[in-house]
Write an enzyme that holds these catalytic residues in place. Structure first.
Site, PDB file in Angstrom:
ATOM      1  CB  CYS A   1      -0.745  -2.703  12.217  1.00  0.00           C
ATOM      2  SG  CYS A   1      -1.044  -4.474  12.143  1.00  0.00           S
TER       3      CYS A   1
ATOM      4  CE  LYS B   1      -0.953  -2.670  18.326  1.00  0.00           C
ATOM      5  NZ  LYS B   1      -0.009  -3.598  17.780  1.00  0.00           N
TER       6      LYS B   1
HETATM    7  N1  SAJ Z   1       7.635   0.878   6.204  1.00  0.00           N
HETATM    8  C1  SAJ Z   1       8.363   1.877   5.572  1.00  0.00           C
HETATM    9  N2  SAJ Z   1       9.578   2.192   6.082  1.00  0.00           N
HETATM   10  C2  SAJ Z   1      10.104   1.562   7.164  1.00  0.00           C
HETATM   11  C3  SAJ Z   1       9.357   0.557   7.797  1.00  0.00           C
HETATM   12  C4  SAJ Z   1       8.122   0.230   7.291  1.00  0.00           C
HETATM   13  O1  SAJ Z   1       7.913   2.468   4.587  1.00  0.00           O
HETATM   14  O2  SAJ Z   1      11.223   1.903   7.542  1.00  0.00           O
HETATM   15  C5  SAJ Z   1       6.295   0.542   5.693  1.00  0.00           C
HETATM   16  C6  SAJ Z   1       6.192  -0.919   5.239  1.00  0.00           C
HETATM   17  O3  SAJ Z   1       6.670  -1.062   3.929  1.00  0.00           O
HETATM   18  C7  SAJ Z   1       4.701  -1.150   5.383  1.00  0.00           C
HETATM   19  C8  SAJ Z   1       4.331  -0.315   6.610  1.00  0.00           C
HETATM   20  O4  SAJ Z   1       5.363   0.631   6.763  1.00  0.00           O
HETATM   21  O5  SAJ Z   1       3.998  -0.656   4.258  1.00  0.00           O
HETATM   22  C9  SAJ Z   1       4.170  -1.103   7.897  1.00  0.00           C
HETATM   23  O6  SAJ Z   1       5.194  -2.075   8.014  1.00  0.00           O
HETATM   24  P1  SAJ Z   1       5.962  -2.354   9.380  1.00  0.00           P
HETATM   25  O7  SAJ Z   1       6.936  -3.455   9.144  1.00  0.00           O
HETATM   26  O8  SAJ Z   1       6.492  -1.101   9.929  1.00  0.00           O
HETATM   27  O9  SAJ Z   1       4.820  -2.768  10.399  1.00  0.00           O
HETATM   28  P2  SAJ Z   1       3.648  -3.877  10.387  1.00  0.00           P
HETATM   29  O10 SAJ Z   1       2.386  -3.154  10.032  1.00  0.00           O
HETATM   30  O11 SAJ Z   1       3.998  -5.071   9.612  1.00  0.00           O
HETATM   31  O12 SAJ Z   1       3.634  -4.260  11.946  1.00  0.00           O
HETATM   32  C10 SAJ Z   1       3.470  -3.247  12.910  1.00  0.00           C
HETATM   33  C11 SAJ Z   1       4.527  -3.422  14.013  1.00  0.00           C
HETATM   34  N3  SAJ Z   1       4.544  -2.265  14.882  1.00  0.00           N
HETATM   35  C12 SAJ Z   1       5.686  -1.640  15.226  1.00  0.00           C
HETATM   36  O13 SAJ Z   1       6.767  -1.990  14.817  1.00  0.00           O
HETATM   37  C13 SAJ Z   1       5.573  -0.497  16.164  1.00  0.00           C
HETATM   38  C14 SAJ Z   1       4.228  -4.682  14.806  1.00  0.00           C
HETATM   39  O14 SAJ Z   1       5.126  -4.829  15.891  1.00  0.00           O
HETATM   40  C15 SAJ Z   1       2.775  -4.631  15.326  1.00  0.00           C
HETATM   41  O15 SAJ Z   1       2.441  -5.794  16.069  1.00  0.00           O
HETATM   42  C16 SAJ Z   1       1.861  -4.534  14.124  1.00  0.00           C
HETATM   43  O16 SAJ Z   1       2.161  -3.309  13.449  1.00  0.00           O
HETATM   44  C17 SAJ Z   1       0.418  -4.558  14.613  1.00  0.00           C
HETATM   45  O17 SAJ Z   1      -0.225  -5.611  14.449  1.00  0.00           O
HETATM   46  O18 SAJ Z   1      -0.032  -3.580  15.204  1.00  0.00           O
END
Ligand code: SAJ
Length: 409
Positions: free
Chosen positions: A260, A206
């Site tokens: 997360c 995880k």
């Molecule tokens: N972000 C970027 N660039 C990207 C993708 C995201 O800057 O290309 C930023 C987003 O704007 C945000 C942050 O990263 O600020 C996190 O967003 P996210 O969509 O990547 O992830 P979360 O936090 O919404 O959800 C994540 C997910 N983990 C993965 O994809 C590995 C989700 O599947 C998990 O269940 C969740 O964390 C969790 O609860 O751990």
């Protein structure tokens, strides 16, 4: 099977509802009475596509109930927060309270599943907590022991209701029997593959997933800084690089937020003081809001702005959640740098300004953009769908800092 879900937040609530939707009797225990009352009348305390309709059905069916305390069950699922302490280690106090509440109800033979994100070794600690408070359960025959498994949630905020049934699961049993029993619970609603392993492997997997994403975004963010220094469009670079069959770079932005990805990598760093890459990823992403604020200053030079527009304040696009939002952090730095400017924060989804921004008298919140105003500065921070019709041409007189590459699309 009767399940008691402890903690009805972003993960516990959908988990309870999805189990109830396949006919499993579920008692959901939520410690916060306001949240509990809201759920009891069918109003989800947070926005998540399709969740509220399913909540109402689950309540109407009678399969989902909301007791005022942890209710005896044969399976317990713990989905409480595990936030960061000020020293960047995990605060396990909510988990400890949940386990203590559950321990009081145990009679032996139950399954306890932890879904909260935890540092490696926490599931073993949970076992110790249970038997320390209930040594009587150890003296029973082996099949009356308490079975414990770590089954991390992996659903994406914004798509939780779909992903909870479709995503593969990892089920880490402290014993093979615990793993097998936990797998049977998830098989009731999950069409993805259910992978059984041990608890420490599941805990590490995880954390590896979220740390990998954090490092990949940090790479994109560093690439953004480099590309900008050459006056090259980083989004085009990434688009082209990702045409390579073995390259998949994520998107740059104003930093990484949410509860997360901005948090979980620290759980790995705390276990390894020599951490280089994971720590560097965190540092790059944490430094991004300041870099954005510096860009605004550099672009303005000697000019003092009167009107600044910030597009978005949530932690990512198309969600209402503002926790750990890098957009909010950027807005704060801008409000501090230009105390005499009016900073309008527009966000169609956020409920209002996050707590971290309350008290700045030069900040105002709006739901819709007024493209007519002559802003001196426009900072694009969150690519909500509602903003995608906007382009730089809508703000001809403004200095534009576009952290998401959204105003040119
Ligand atoms: N972000 C970027 N660039 C990207 C993708 C995201 O800057 O290309 C930023 C987003 O704007 C945000 C942050 O990263 O600020 C996190 O967003 P996210 O969509 O990547 O992830 P979360 O936090 O919404 O959800 C994540 C997910 N983990 C993965 O994809 C590995 C989700 O599947 C998990 O269940 C969740 O964390 C969790 O609860 O751990």
């Amino acid at each position: 099977m009767k399940v008691c879900v402890v903690g009805l937040g972003y993960i516990g609530l959908p988990t309870a509802i999805v189990l109830a939707s396949v006919g499993v009797p579920v008692a959901g225990f939520e410690i916060d009475p306001v949240r509990r009352r809201s759920i009891a009348i069918g109003v989800s305390p947070f926005q998540e596509a399709d969740l509220e309709v399913a909540l109402r059905k689950a309540l109407d069916s009678g399969a989902f109930t909301l007791p005022n305390e942890v209710e005896p069950a044969d399976t317990y699922i713990v989905a409480v927060p595990t936030p960061l302490k000020n020293n960047y280690s995990a605060d396990l106090s909510y988990l400890e309270t949940a386990i203590s509440d559950i321990s009081e109800k145990l009679v032996g033979g139950e399954l306890v599943i932890i879904e909260s994100t935890c540092p490696p070794g926490t599931t073993e600690q949970v076992q110790k907590m249970i038997y320390d408070s209930r040594p009587d359960l150890l003296s029973e025959e082996e099949d009356r022991h308490v079975h414990i498994a770590y089954c991390p949630e992996r659903v994406l905020p914004g798509s939780i209701w779909r992903e909870i049934t479709e995503n593969d699961r990892i089920v880490g049993g402290l014993s093979p029997q615990a793993g097998q029993r936990a797998a049977e619970v998830y098989a009731t609603f999950c069409s993805g593959q259910i992978n059984i392993t041990d608890s420490k492997t599941a805990e590490l997997t995880k954390l590896a997933e979220n740390a990998f994403r954090d490092v990949n975004i940090a790479f994109a963010n560093e690439l953004e800084t480099i590309s900008r220094s050459f006056d090259v469009d980083v989004w085009r670079v990434i688009e082209l690089a990702n045409r390579h069959p073995r390259v998949n770079i994520l998107q740059p932005g104003p930093g990484v937020g949410g509860h997360c990805i901005a948090v979980d990598p620290w759980f790995l760093i705390q276990t390894n003081s020599q951490s280089k890459i994971i720590r560097a990823g965190r540092e790059v992403n944490i430094s991004k809001p300041r870099e954005v604020a510096e860009r605004v200053k550099a672009k303005l030079g000697d000019k003092t702005p009167d009107d600044i527009l910030a597009l978005g304040v949530t932690f990512k696009e198309n969600v209402e959640d503002v926790r750990e939002s890098p957009a909010a952090e950027t807005v704060k730095l801008i409000a501090q740098t230009y105390p005499d400017a009016q900073v309008t924060v527009v966000d169609p989804l956020a409920k209002g300004l996050p707590d971290s921004l309350v008290g700045y008298s030069n900040l105002e919140f709006a739901r819709q953009v007024s493209v007519r105003r002559n802003y001196d500065v426009v900072i694009a921070l969150v690519a909500h769908d509602e903003f995608l019709g906007l382009t730089a041409d809508d703000f001809p007189d403004a200095v534009i800092v576009d952290t998401r590459g959204m105003l040119k699309r």
